[in-house]
Design a protein around this motif. Structure first.
Motif, PDB file in Angstrom:
ATOM      1  N   LYS A  47      11.114  21.755 -52.743  1.00 42.00           N
ATOM      2  CA  LYS A  47      11.264  21.242 -52.190  1.00 42.00           C
ATOM      3  C   LYS A  47      11.572  19.918 -51.182  1.00 42.00           C
ATOM      4  O   LYS A  47      10.526  20.383 -49.852  1.00 42.00           O
ATOM      5  CB  LYS A  47      13.034  22.327 -51.373  1.00 42.00           C
TER       6      LYS A  47
ATOM      7  N   THR B 217      13.072  18.007 -47.535  1.00 37.98           N
ATOM      8  CA  THR B 217      13.720  17.892 -46.411  1.00 37.98           C
ATOM      9  C   THR B 217      13.195  16.716 -45.439  1.00 37.98           C
ATOM     10  O   THR B 217      12.109  16.324 -45.448  1.00 37.98           O
ATOM     11  CB  THR B 217      14.249  19.100 -46.033  1.00 37.98           C
TER      12      THR B 217
ATOM     13  N   THR C 220      14.615  13.944 -41.769  1.00 39.85           N
ATOM     14  CA  THR C 220      15.714  13.649 -40.830  1.00 39.85           C
ATOM     15  C   THR C 220      15.413  11.980 -41.114  1.00 39.85           C
ATOM     16  O   THR C 220      14.312  12.153 -40.235  1.00 39.85           O
ATOM     17  CB  THR C 220      15.356  14.552 -39.321  1.00 39.85           C
TER      18      THR C 220
ATOM     19  N   THR D  84      22.117  11.297 -46.832  1.00 36.44           N
ATOM     20  CA  THR D  84      21.979  12.230 -45.360  1.00 36.44           C
ATOM     21  C   THR D  84      23.454  12.366 -44.650  1.00 36.44           C
ATOM     22  O   THR D  84      24.753  11.963 -44.407  1.00 36.44           O
ATOM     23  CB  THR D  84      22.175  10.996 -44.128  1.00 36.44           C
TER      24      THR D  84
ATOM     25  N   LYS E 256      20.156  14.935 -41.783  1.00 39.06           N
ATOM     26  CA  LYS E 256      19.645  15.398 -42.296  1.00 39.06           C
ATOM     27  C   LYS E 256      19.656  15.014 -44.181  1.00 39.06           C
ATOM     28  O   LYS E 256      20.691  14.539 -44.428  1.00 39.06           O
ATOM     29  CB  LYS E 256      19.369  16.497 -42.197  1.00 39.06           C
TER      30      LYS E 256
ATOM     31  N   ALA F  59      18.008  17.063 -48.254  1.00 38.10           N
ATOM     32  CA  ALA F  59      17.449  17.603 -48.141  1.00 38.10           C
ATOM     33  C   ALA F  59      17.838  17.437 -49.921  1.00 38.10           C
ATOM     34  O   ALA F  59      18.760  16.987 -50.392  1.00 38.10           O
ATOM     35  CB  ALA F  59      17.241  19.189 -47.819  1.00 38.10           C
TER      36      ALA F  59
ATOM     37  N   THR G 126      15.546  19.281 -54.168  1.00 38.29           N
ATOM     38  CA  THR G 126      14.896  19.780 -54.956  1.00 38.29           C
ATOM     39  C   THR G 126      14.643  19.093 -56.362  1.00 38.29           C
ATOM     40  O   THR G 126      15.373  19.258 -56.872  1.00 38.29           O
ATOM     41  CB  THR G 126      15.864  21.644 -55.001  1.00 38.29           C
TER      42      THR G 126
END
Length: 271
Positions: free
Chosen positions: A176, A178, A180, A219, A224, A226, A228
Motif C-alpha cells: 500500500k 500513500t 500527499t 488526489t 491525499k 492511496a 494498493t
C-alpha cells in the motif's frame, strides 16, 4: 492597503518616460531591436512560500550604431491584469560585435510580497509570463518591447510517499502506497493539499536504473492519494506529478519496500 498593478498602466508609463506624453503610442525610433530573448535559460520560474527566487532574462540587442543600454525591463503575467512582485535588481551587458550586445537582467521574486501586491488573489498570476521594457542605441534610437522571453511562472509543489505491507506475515505481496500532493498558496504563504490531480504510482526494482508507472490515481479533496498493488519484487515506490502550466512538476522521494518476510524469533525461556 494592497497595491494593484495593471499591465496597460505600467506599459504606458514606460512609453511616456521614453517618448513624452504626446507620443505614448509609438513603439520606438530607428533600427534598434531585441533579436533574441530567453528567461531563466528556457526553464520555468518556480516560486514557493518563503525563499526569494532570482532568475535571469537574457536579451540580444542589435543596432547599426551599437547598443547603449537596457533602459528598463520588467516581467508580468500575459493572462491576468494582476501584477507580481518581480524586481529588477541588476544588469550586465557584453558586446558581441560592433552592432550587437547581449544584456542579462537579474530579476528577483520575494514570496512574502505576494499577499499585499495585488487586489486579486495572488495565485491567479501563475501561468504564462513575458518580459517588457525598452532599449537604447548609441545614435539615440530606442525600442519599446513587450511579450518577449515568454516563460512559465509556477507555484512550487511538494509530494510525499509512504509504502507499507498491510500484512507482512502473510503470503500476500501486496503493498500500500500513500502520499500527499500540496502546492504553494501565495495568499496564505502555506502549502495546501491539491485536489483532483492525476498522480502516477511508479516502481523501481532494486538494482534498476529507472522507475516505471504501475497505476494512475487522483488526489482526494485534501490532496491525499492511496493505492494498493501486488508487488513482484523488492524495490522503491514513488508518486509522480507532471504538473500544469501554473504548478511545477514534482516526484516524491522513493519509499523502499522489501518483500522478505520478517523473521520470527522465539521468546527466551524464563527460569
Amino acid at each position: 492597503m494592497r497595491r494593484h498593478v495593471l499591465w496597460g498602466t505600467v506599459a504606458t508609463a514606460v512609453a511616456m518616460t521614453v517618448l513624452g506624453s504626446s507620443s505614448a503610442q509609438a513603439e520606438g525610433r530607428g533600427d534598434i531591436r531585441v533579436t533574441k530573448a530567453v528567461t531563466n535559460n528556457g526553464k520555468s520560474v518556480i516560486v514557493g512560500i518563503s525563499k526569494t527566487v532570482t532568475f535571469p532574462i537574457k536579451l540580444t540587442i542589435k543596432d547599426d550604431s551599437g547598443v547603449k543600454r537596457l533602459e528598463h525591463i520588467d516581467a508580468s503575467s500575459t493572462g491576468s491584469t494582476a501584477g507580481g512582485p518581480v524586481e529588477w535588481i541588476g544588469t550586465s551587458c557584453k558586446k558581441l560585435s560592433r552592432t550587437t550586445s547581449e544584456c542579462t537582467a537579474t530579476m528577483s521574486v520575494n514570496p512574502h510580497s505576494f499577499p499585499w501586491y495585488s487586489d486579486t488573489n495572488a495565485n491567479v498570476t501563475a501561468g504564462e509570463w513575458a518580459a517588457w521594457g525598452n532599449v537604447q542605441a548609441n545614435d539615440g534610437d530606442y525600442w519599446l518591447f513587450d511579450r518577449v522571453a515568454l516563460f512559465k511562472f509556477k507555484r512550487a509543489a511538494t509530494l510525499t510517499a509512504v509504502a507499507t505491507r498491510p500484512n507482512p506475515f502473510s503470503h500476500s505481496k501486496q503493498v500500500k502506497v500513500t502520499g500527499t500532493l500540496a502546492r504553494a498558496d501565495w495568499e496564505a504563504l502555506k502549502y495546501r493539499g491539491y485536489s483532483g490531480q492525476s498522480l502516477k504510482l511508479q516502481f523501481k526494482k532494486t538494482g534498476a536504473a529507472s522507475y516505471t508507472t504501475v497505476k494512475t490515481v487522483r488526489t482526494n479533496s485534501v490532496g491525499k492519494v492511496a493505492a494498493t498493488v501486488d508487488a513482484t519484487s523488492s524495490g522503491s515506490w514513488r508518486w509522480f506529478y507532471r504538473g500544469t502550466a501554473a504548478t511545477m512538476q514534482v516526484a516524491s522521494p522513493g519509499a523502499a519496500m522489501s518483500l522478505a518476510k520478517p523473521t520470527l524469533h522465539a521468546a527466551p525461556r524464563l527460569g
